[in-house]
Design a protein around this motif. Structure first.
Motif, mmCIF file in Angstrom:
data_model
loop_
_atom_site.group_PDB
_atom_site.id
_atom_site.type_symbol
_atom_site.label_atom_id
_atom_site.label_comp_id
_atom_site.label_asym_id
_atom_site.label_seq_id
_atom_site.Cartn_x
_atom_site.Cartn_y
_atom_site.Cartn_z
ATOM 1 N N LEU A 18 0.623 -1.153 0.101
ATOM 2 C CA LEU A 18 0.028 -0.152 0.000
ATOM 3 C C LEU A 18 0.734 1.193 -0.090
ATOM 4 C CD1 LEU A 18 -2.899 -0.847 2.539
ATOM 5 C CD2 LEU A 18 -2.861 -0.725 -0.017
ATOM 6 N N SER A 19 1.664 1.141 0.472
ATOM 7 C CA SER A 19 2.934 2.393 0.891
ATOM 8 C C SER A 19 3.431 2.591 -0.656
ATOM 9 C CB SER A 19 3.664 2.249 2.007
ATOM 10 O OG SER A 19 4.754 1.553 1.861
ATOM 11 N N ARG A 20 3.876 1.691 -1.200
ATOM 12 C CA ARG A 20 4.400 1.674 -2.598
ATOM 13 C C ARG A 20 3.380 2.368 -3.575
ATOM 14 N NH1 ARG A 20 6.338 -3.452 -3.998
ATOM 15 N NH2 ARG A 20 5.395 -4.402 -2.211
ATOM 16 N N ALA A 21 2.329 1.673 -3.466
ATOM 17 C CA ALA A 21 1.196 2.172 -4.325
ATOM 18 C C ALA A 21 0.871 3.589 -4.193
ATOM 19 C CB ALA A 21 0.252 1.035 -4.036
ATOM 20 N N ALA A 22 0.790 4.066 -2.926
ATOM 21 C CA ALA A 22 0.290 5.347 -2.714
ATOM 22 C C ALA A 22 1.608 6.374 -3.133
ATOM 23 C CB ALA A 22 -0.160 5.527 -1.125
ATOM 24 N N GLY A 23 2.469 5.731 -3.258
ATOM 25 C CA GLY A 23 3.856 6.713 -3.539
ATOM 26 C C GLY A 23 3.590 6.972 -5.061
ATOM 27 N N ARG A 24 3.097 6.315 -5.856
ATOM 28 C CA ARG A 24 2.790 6.494 -7.363
ATOM 29 C C ARG A 24 1.724 7.035 -7.717
ATOM 30 N NH1 ARG A 24 5.216 0.572 -7.811
ATOM 31 N NH2 ARG A 24 4.115 0.438 -6.045
ATOM 32 N N SER A 25 1.792 8.237 -8.558
ATOM 33 C CA SER A 25 0.365 8.841 -8.925
ATOM 34 C C SER A 25 0.349 8.853 -10.498
ATOM 35 C CB SER A 25 0.319 10.088 -8.374
ATOM 36 O OG SER A 25 0.505 9.993 -6.980
ATOM 37 N N LEU A 26 -0.985 8.824 -10.659
ATOM 38 C CA LEU A 26 -1.533 9.025 -12.131
ATOM 39 C C LEU A 26 -2.437 10.010 -11.975
ATOM 40 C CD1 LEU A 26 -1.705 8.742 -15.045
ATOM 41 C CD2 LEU A 26 -3.301 6.679 -14.617
ATOM 42 N N ILE A 27 -2.193 11.330 -12.550
ATOM 43 C CA ILE A 27 -3.160 12.211 -12.826
ATOM 44 C C ILE A 27 -3.721 12.493 -14.240
ATOM 45 C CG2 ILE A 27 -3.704 14.684 -12.362
ATOM 46 C CD1 ILE A 27 -1.557 14.550 -10.215
ATOM 47 N N THR A 28 -4.835 12.572 -14.503
ATOM 48 C CA THR A 28 -5.432 12.474 -15.898
ATOM 49 C C THR A 28 -6.180 13.935 -16.149
ATOM 50 O OG1 THR A 28 -6.038 10.443 -16.065
ATOM 51 C CG2 THR A 28 -6.806 11.907 -17.608
ATOM 52 N N LEU A 29 -5.566 14.955 -16.714
ATOM 53 C CA LEU A 29 -6.244 16.358 -16.971
ATOM 54 C C LEU A 29 -6.432 16.531 -18.449
ATOM 55 C CD1 LEU A 29 -3.760 18.225 -14.541
ATOM 56 C CD2 LEU A 29 -6.037 17.667 -14.108
ATOM 57 N N GLY A 30 -7.481 16.709 -18.866
ATOM 58 C CA GLY A 30 -7.959 16.943 -20.135
ATOM 59 C C GLY A 30 -7.166 15.883 -20.928
ATOM 60 N N GLU A 31 -6.230 16.276 -22.047
ATOM 61 C CA GLU A 31 -5.686 15.505 -23.035
ATOM 62 C C GLU A 31 -4.185 15.110 -22.542
ATOM 63 O OE1 GLU A 31 -7.141 14.688 -25.917
ATOM 64 O OE2 GLU A 31 -8.866 15.561 -24.961
ATOM 65 N N GLN A 32 -4.005 15.123 -21.125
ATOM 66 C CA GLN A 32 -2.687 14.500 -20.708
ATOM 67 C C GLN A 32 -2.602 13.770 -19.553
ATOM 68 O OE1 GLN A 32 -1.052 18.343 -19.666
ATOM 69 N NE2 GLN A 32 0.247 18.533 -21.738
ATOM 70 N N TYR A 33 -1.716 12.999 -19.439
ATOM 71 C CA TYR A 33 -1.650 11.938 -18.192
ATOM 72 C C TYR A 33 -0.379 12.633 -17.564
ATOM 73 C CZ TYR A 33 -3.941 8.098 -20.351
ATOM 74 O OH TYR A 33 -5.164 7.161 -21.214
ATOM 75 N N HIS A 34 -0.441 12.684 -16.353
ATOM 76 C CA HIS A 34 0.658 13.049 -15.512
ATOM 77 C C HIS A 34 1.202 11.874 -14.652
ATOM 78 C CE1 HIS A 34 0.174 17.166 -16.744
ATOM 79 N NE2 HIS A 34 -1.006 16.892 -17.042
ATOM 80 N N LEU A 35 2.378 11.267 -14.672
ATOM 81 C CA LEU A 35 2.841 10.340 -13.916
ATOM 82 C C LEU A 35 4.144 10.776 -12.779
ATOM 83 C CD1 LEU A 35 3.756 7.707 -16.628
ATOM 84 C CD2 LEU A 35 1.863 7.572 -14.995
ATOM 85 N N ILE A 36 3.743 10.494 -11.539
ATOM 86 C CA ILE A 36 4.643 11.055 -10.526
ATOM 87 C C ILE A 36 4.995 9.893 -9.620
ATOM 88 C CG2 ILE A 36 4.780 12.783 -8.492
ATOM 89 C CD1 ILE A 36 2.284 13.997 -9.762
ATOM 90 N N ARG A 37 6.433 9.805 -9.525
ATOM 91 C CA ARG A 37 6.953 8.706 -8.786
ATOM 92 C C ARG A 37 8.111 9.469 -7.767
ATOM 93 N NH1 ARG A 37 6.282 3.529 -10.910
ATOM 94 N NH2 ARG A 37 8.118 2.938 -9.859
#
Length: 74
Positions: free
Chosen positions: A17-36
């Motif tokens: 869970l802590s590893r999964a929470a540490g990775r984020s995917l944000i979808t805004l309009g026509e873009q994906y934003h990946l944060i690690r």
């Protein structure tokens, strides 16, 4: 399941869970934003990747970002 096995299973769940929470995917309009997040001696740093949804492959981008993250030393 004995007491020690229960604790080991709970620790594995918490770690996952802590590893999964540490990775984020944000979808805004026509873009994906990946944060690690990356752990560093001086604090936490992040890898950030912005992708065009129409021109990118999200699964491949995640795979390549993970591959890039592995050899980094911060």
């Amino acid at each position: 399941m004995c007491h020690d096995e229960q604790h080991a299973a709970a620790d594995r769940r918490d770690d996952h869970l802590s590893r999964a929470a540490g990775r984020s995917l944000i979808t805004l309009g026509e873009q994906y934003h990946l944060i690690r997040p990356l752990n560093a001696a001086s604090g936490t740093l992040f890898l950030y990747l912005a992708l065009d949804r129409g021109r990118s492959n999200l699964a491949l981008a995640r795979h390549n970002l993970k591959r890039l993250e592995s050899p980094l030393e911060v």
